[in-house]
Design a protein around this motif. Structure first.
Motif, PDB file in Angstrom:
ATOM      1  N   TYR A   1      31.135  53.655   9.034  1.00  0.00           N
ATOM      2  CA  TYR A   1      31.135  52.785   7.855  1.00  0.00           C
ATOM      3  C   TYR A   1      31.925  51.492   8.011  1.00  0.00           C
ATOM      4  O   TYR A   1      31.809  50.602   7.168  1.00  0.00           O
ATOM      5  CB  TYR A   1      31.595  53.575   6.619  1.00  0.00           C
ATOM      6  CG  TYR A   1      30.585  54.663   6.294  1.00  0.00           C
ATOM      7  CD1 TYR A   1      29.303  54.326   5.888  1.00  0.00           C
ATOM      8  CD2 TYR A   1      30.895  56.005   6.443  1.00  0.00           C
ATOM      9  CE1 TYR A   1      28.360  55.303   5.631  1.00  0.00           C
ATOM     10  CE2 TYR A   1      29.960  56.998   6.182  1.00  0.00           C
ATOM     11  CZ  TYR A   1      28.694  56.635   5.770  1.00  0.00           C
ATOM     12  OH  TYR A   1      27.754  57.600   5.533  1.00  0.00           O
ATOM     13  N   VAL A   2      32.751  51.377   9.099  1.00  0.00           N
ATOM     14  CA  VAL A   2      33.419  50.064   9.274  1.00  0.00           C
ATOM     15  C   VAL A   2      32.412  49.093   9.875  1.00  0.00           C
ATOM     16  O   VAL A   2      31.490  49.495  10.591  1.00  0.00           O
ATOM     17  CB  VAL A   2      34.678  50.114  10.219  1.00  0.00           C
ATOM     18  CG1 VAL A   2      35.817  50.806   9.562  1.00  0.00           C
ATOM     19  CG2 VAL A   2      34.335  50.681  11.561  1.00  0.00           C
ATOM     20  N   PRO A   3      32.572  47.818   9.566  1.00  0.00           N
ATOM     21  CA  PRO A   3      31.648  46.852  10.188  1.00  0.00           C
ATOM     22  C   PRO A   3      31.999  46.653  11.669  1.00  0.00           C
ATOM     23  O   PRO A   3      33.052  47.118  12.121  1.00  0.00           O
ATOM     24  CB  PRO A   3      31.919  45.576   9.383  1.00  0.00           C
ATOM     25  CG  PRO A   3      33.268  45.744   8.807  1.00  0.00           C
ATOM     26  CD  PRO A   3      33.525  47.207   8.666  1.00  0.00           C
ATOM     27  N   GLU A   4      31.157  45.959  12.409  1.00  0.00           N
ATOM     28  CA  GLU A   4      31.423  45.714  13.835  1.00  0.00           C
ATOM     29  C   GLU A   4      32.788  45.064  14.007  1.00  0.00           C
ATOM     30  O   GLU A   4      33.179  44.214  13.213  1.00  0.00           O
ATOM     31  CB  GLU A   4      30.349  44.791  14.401  1.00  0.00           C
ATOM     32  CG  GLU A   4      29.038  45.499  14.521  1.00  0.00           C
ATOM     33  CD  GLU A   4      28.209  45.052  15.719  1.00  0.00           C
ATOM     34  OE1 GLU A   4      28.651  44.154  16.451  1.00  0.00           O
ATOM     35  OE2 GLU A   4      27.123  45.631  15.893  1.00  0.00           O
ATOM     36  N   GLY A   5      33.502  45.514  15.017  1.00  0.00           N
ATOM     37  CA  GLY A   5      34.825  44.947  15.300  1.00  0.00           C
ATOM     38  C   GLY A   5      35.913  45.530  14.411  1.00  0.00           C
ATOM     39  O   GLY A   5      37.053  45.057  14.430  1.00  0.00           O
TER      40      GLY A   5
END
Ligand code: ADP
Length: 340
Positions: free
Chosen positions: A244-248
């Motif tokens: 669920y975290v965005p890229e990076g």
């Protein structure tokens, strides 16, 4: 024979006997001398009093048996159609009213159980529909010759088949845990190396999204737990954070022990979860954004399983989140002394 009829017969017999005694007593009273006459008169009055008391007793008992008969009838209706009928409790706080309340309570449980079962069947059908439709679609296009039977064309089929088997496995685990039949094969395991093992397994997935996973903690002790279940909890929580975290993005697993308990939290700087969703997060198949999260590959059971497994170990789990800032899942597990 119905209770009321039986009671009627008993009191009828009682009345005849009482009437007989009274009659004989009066007859004697008329022929006996005055001293004895008074005794017999008393006996006659007592007999009449008995009849009156008997009649009252009958009225009270008849009311009770009538209420019990009506309760039995209503309870039978509830048994046949629990969703349609309920039992009238009435104003009285007596035993009949208490039984009526218990019947209504059982009815509520029955209808809740039925609703939960219907909901589960609907959810499972919903979850299976997408992968089965994808598998079927690919197979049909291959059979029509529109798609070649090449490994890369088979990969989506394999992914969906894996998803279905994951769902079945998750449902089995959850079912065992919810029904209290989950067997824990406990042993002493070192927590830090177990966590490192899980992080290294998930590292590939994280690298694909350029997500950094950090662990933070000093505790080098051992936990008495079922290692497979603990690993599953860690995989579900850390796996979700990566998903669920965005890229990076960043994921942190921090842990510390205090006397009697181990606390760890999985924190991410992802999109966060709105407060109105937090109370339902651990319910099976609950998703904050249904369609998007289904596409992310989860079964919708990860958090429900994590909660059941943690609670089976005597621990607790809770979520904390702020929209736009990130989410933390906090877990507390009991620690037992190595050598009591
Ligand atoms: P899923 O298989 O859909 O991930 P879960 O039971 O693991 O099912 O999670 C339930 C829902 O909780 C997810 O669909 C998602 O909406 C939300 N969720 C879980 N973990 C996180 C997280 N770290 N950040 C944001 N949302 C999350």
């Amino acid at each position: 024979m119905r209770a009321q009829t039986k009671l009627g017969w008993i009191l009828f017999g009682y009345g005849i006997v009482a009437f007989g005694i009274g009659y004989v007593a009066l007859r004697f009273a008329l022929v006996l001398p005055p001293g004895r006459y008074a005794v017999m008169q008393g006996l006659a009055v007592a007999t009449v009093a008995c009849i009156v008391i008997g009649a009252f007793a009958y009225l009270i008992a008849a009311t009770f048996t009538r209420r019990l008969a009506s309760l039995a009838e209503q309870a039978n209706d509830v048994r046949q159609h629990p969703a349609l009928h309920a039992v009238e409790v009435g104003g009285g706080g007596d035993e009949v009213a208490a039984i009526a309340r218990v019947v209504n309570d059982l009815r509520a449980r029955l209808t809740d159980g039925e609703e939960a079962r219907n909901q589960l069947v609907a959810d499972v059908a919903h979850e299976l529909r997408t992968p089965v439709a994808i598998i079927r679609g690919h197979l049909e296009t291959m059979l029509k010759g529109a798609e070649e039977l090449r490994p890369e064309n088979l990969l989506p089929l394999l992914d969906e088949a894996k998803r279905v088997s994951r769902l079945i496995q998750d449902m089995r685990d959850l079912n065992l845990a919810e029904s209290g039949r989950l067997r824990l094969d406990r042993e002493w395991i070192a927590f830090a190396p177990t966590l490192d093992e899980i992080v290294s397994i998930l590292a590939l997935e994280a690298e694909d999204k350029d997500v950094t996973i950090r662990t933070e903690g000093e505790w080098g002790g051992e936990l008495y737990c079922d290692p497979a279940r603990l690993k599953q909890v860690l995989v579900n929580l850390i796996g979700n954070a990566i998903r669920y975290v965005p890229e990076g993005g960043n994921v942190l697993v921090a842990y510390e022990a205090s006397p009697g308990e181990l606390r760890f939290r999985v924190t991410d700087n992802g999109p966060g979860i709105a407060p109105e969703h937090l109370p339902y997060l651990f319910k099976r198949f609950y998703r904050v954004e249904a369609s998007r999260n289904r596409m992310s590959g989860g079964t919708g059971l990860g958090l429900a399983i994590a909660k059941e497994f943690v609670e089976a170990h005597g621990g607790s789990i809770r979520a904390e989140s702020a929209l736009g800032e990130g989410t933390s899942f906090h877990v507390v597990l009991p620690l037992f002394p190595l050598h009591p």
